[in-house]
Design an enzyme around this catalytic site. Structure first.
Site, PDB file in Angstrom:
ATOM      1  N   ASP A  23      25.077 -59.085  -5.089  1.00  0.00           N
ATOM      2  CA  ASP A  23      25.674 -60.026  -4.132  1.00  0.00           C
ATOM      3  C   ASP A  23      26.291 -61.239  -4.833  1.00  0.00           C
ATOM      4  O   ASP A  23      25.817 -61.655  -5.893  1.00  0.00           O
ATOM      5  CB  ASP A  23      24.586 -60.479  -3.139  1.00  0.00           C
ATOM      6  N   ASN A  71      29.333 -53.701   6.063  1.00  0.00           N
ATOM      7  CA  ASN A  71      30.484 -54.237   5.323  1.00  0.00           C
ATOM      8  C   ASN A  71      31.829 -53.737   5.867  1.00  0.00           C
ATOM      9  O   ASN A  71      32.875 -54.308   5.552  1.00  0.00           O
ATOM     10  CB  ASN A  71      30.377 -53.919   3.827  1.00  0.00           C
TER      11      ASN A  71
HETATM   12  C1  IPE Z   1      24.563 -56.823   1.015  1.00  0.00           C
HETATM   13  O1  IPE Z   1      25.325 -57.941   0.808  1.00  0.00           O
HETATM   14  C2  IPE Z   1      25.391 -55.583   0.821  1.00  0.00           C
HETATM   15  C3  IPE Z   1      25.805 -55.310  -0.547  1.00  0.00           C
HETATM   16  C4  IPE Z   1      25.479 -55.997  -1.616  1.00  0.00           C
HETATM   17  C5  IPE Z   1      26.624 -54.147  -0.699  1.00  0.00           C
HETATM   18  P1  IPE Z   1      26.055 -58.703   2.022  1.00  0.00           P
HETATM   19  O2  IPE Z   1      26.791 -59.825   1.389  1.00  0.00           O
HETATM   20  O3  IPE Z   1      26.835 -57.750   2.822  1.00  0.00           O
HETATM   21  O4  IPE Z   1      24.817 -59.207   2.885  1.00  0.00           O
HETATM   22  P2  IPE Z   1      24.686 -60.452   3.857  1.00  0.00           P
HETATM   23  O5  IPE Z   1      25.825 -60.396   4.815  1.00  0.00           O
HETATM   24  O6  IPE Z   1      24.739 -61.681   3.004  1.00  0.00           O
HETATM   25  O7  IPE Z   1      23.350 -60.297   4.489  1.00  0.00           O
HETATM   26  C1  IPE Z   2      28.743 -58.305  -2.808  1.00  0.00           C
HETATM   27  O1  IPE Z   2      29.423 -59.505  -2.858  1.00  0.00           O
HETATM   28  C2  IPE Z   2      29.651 -57.118  -2.699  1.00  0.00           C
HETATM   29  C3  IPE Z   2      29.648 -56.457  -1.390  1.00  0.00           C
HETATM   30  C4  IPE Z   2      28.917 -56.801  -0.384  1.00  0.00           C
HETATM   31  C5  IPE Z   2      30.539 -55.336  -1.226  1.00  0.00           C
HETATM   32  P1  IPE Z   2      29.943 -60.217  -1.542  1.00  0.00           P
HETATM   33  O2  IPE Z   2      31.310 -59.727  -1.236  1.00  0.00           O
HETATM   34  O3  IPE Z   2      28.963 -60.089  -0.450  1.00  0.00           O
HETATM   35  O4  IPE Z   2      30.036 -61.729  -2.027  1.00  0.00           O
HETATM   36  P2  IPE Z   2      29.595 -63.018  -1.205  1.00  0.00           P
HETATM   37  O5  IPE Z   2      28.181 -62.794  -0.792  1.00  0.00           O
HETATM   38  O6  IPE Z   2      30.513 -63.118  -0.044  1.00  0.00           O
HETATM   39  O7  IPE Z   2      29.748 -64.128  -2.189  1.00  0.00           O
HETATM   40 MG    MG Z   3      27.387 -61.201   0.143  1.00  0.00          MG
END
Ligand code: IPE
Ligand code: IPE
Ligand code: MG
Length: 245
Positions: A23, A71
């Site tokens: 993340d 996502n």
């Molecule tokens: C969790 O991260 C999913 C992945 C790392 C693929 P998200 O960024 O989607 O989760 P939330 O929205 O912060 O809970």
């Molecule tokens: C994790 O990084 C990747 C996926 C969830 C696909 P994020 O895209 O969630 O990055 P933040 O949390 O918005 O910084």
């Molecule tokens: Mg995220």
């Protein structure tokens, strides 16, 4: 004797199954004035570093949360870029995965992925299926609740067909019906970016997982950070509800 004991205890302190919630790609990019997609691209490099390091350490199963069922609600341009990066990752990492004897697997709603991604992915899964080193499992269009619901449906169908009496639904039967059943329980669950939640990842198999949270964003997470997580794990006292040693 002493040597065997010492070796055993070192081995016991290595997590057999590591899960990672990768993340912070978007925030990393935005903090540098880049588009979020640049963060995902950079995050793919961290995947390479972490996979290589886990393989070197002797981890048996590494499950990476790459794209959740939730996502899909992101802007379509970001989803499209993530899918393209995924196909690119599979193409670029092919030689390394084969050379390192890694078995690639995937869990999630794989049929929801665009054809090009699914074909690239299934190609390498098939090609690497007899590899005996670490299993690298990508969670794609994955949700823990979705997985549990799917298992319940499969079990119910067997029950209605008279193949499985409700009293015979054991933990093992249930695990066999889960997408992630073959991975076994998670020993160490790592999440980057400072968020303290599971976000619908491996709900069943995290029952007794040890959690490690890092404030580092995924694109900047490196081998030193990974080592810190493994060191923390090595010092945990896992009791499983019993009285500790
Ligand atoms: C969790 O991260 C999913 C992945 C790392 C693929 P998200 O960024 O989607 O989760 P939330 O929205 O912060 O809970
Ligand atoms: C994790 O990084 C990747 C996926 C969830 C696909 P994020 O895209 O969630 O990055 P933040 O949390 O918005 O910084
Ligand atoms: Mg995220």
């Amino acid at each position: 004797m002493l040597l065997t004991g010492a070796m055993e205890s070192i081995e016991n302190r290595l997590p057999g199954h590591v899960g990672i919630i990768m993340d912070g790609n978007g925030r990393w990019a935005q903090s540098k004035g880049f588009h979020r997609v640049a963060g995902h691209r950079r995050g793919a490099k961290t995947v390479d570093t972490v996979v290589t390091a886990c393989r070197k350490k002797g981890v048996r199963f590494l499950t990476l949360y790459a794209f959740s069922s939730q996502n899909w609600t992101r802007p379509s341009l970001e989803v499209k870029a993530l899918m393209e990066l995924l196909a690119e990752y599979v193409r670029l990492e092919r030689d390394k995965i084969m050379a390192n004897n890694i078995r690639l697997m995937a869990i999630g709603e794989i049929d929801q992925l665009p054809d090009s991604v699914r074909q690239a992915l299934m190609g390498l899964i098939n090609e690497s299926k007899n590899n005996t080193g670490m299993t690298l499992c990508l969670a794609l269009s994955y949700g823990g609740q979705e997985e549990i619901l799917d298992a319940v449906k499969k079990i119910c169908a067997r029950s209605v067909a008279g193949e499985l009496a409700p009293d015979d639904i054991s933990k093992t039967e249930f695990e066999n019906a889960l997408w992630s059943g073959f991975l076994g329980p998670v020993d160490l669950m790592i999440r980057t970016s400072g968020e303290l939640r599971l976000s619908n990842f491996l709900l069943w198999s995290c029952a007794y997982a040890e959690f490690y949270f890092s404030d580092r964003m995924w694109p900047e997470f490196d081998e030193t950070d990974l080592n810190k997580a493994f060191d923390a794990y090595a010092n945990r006292n896992r009791r499983y509800g019993a009285v500790g040693k």
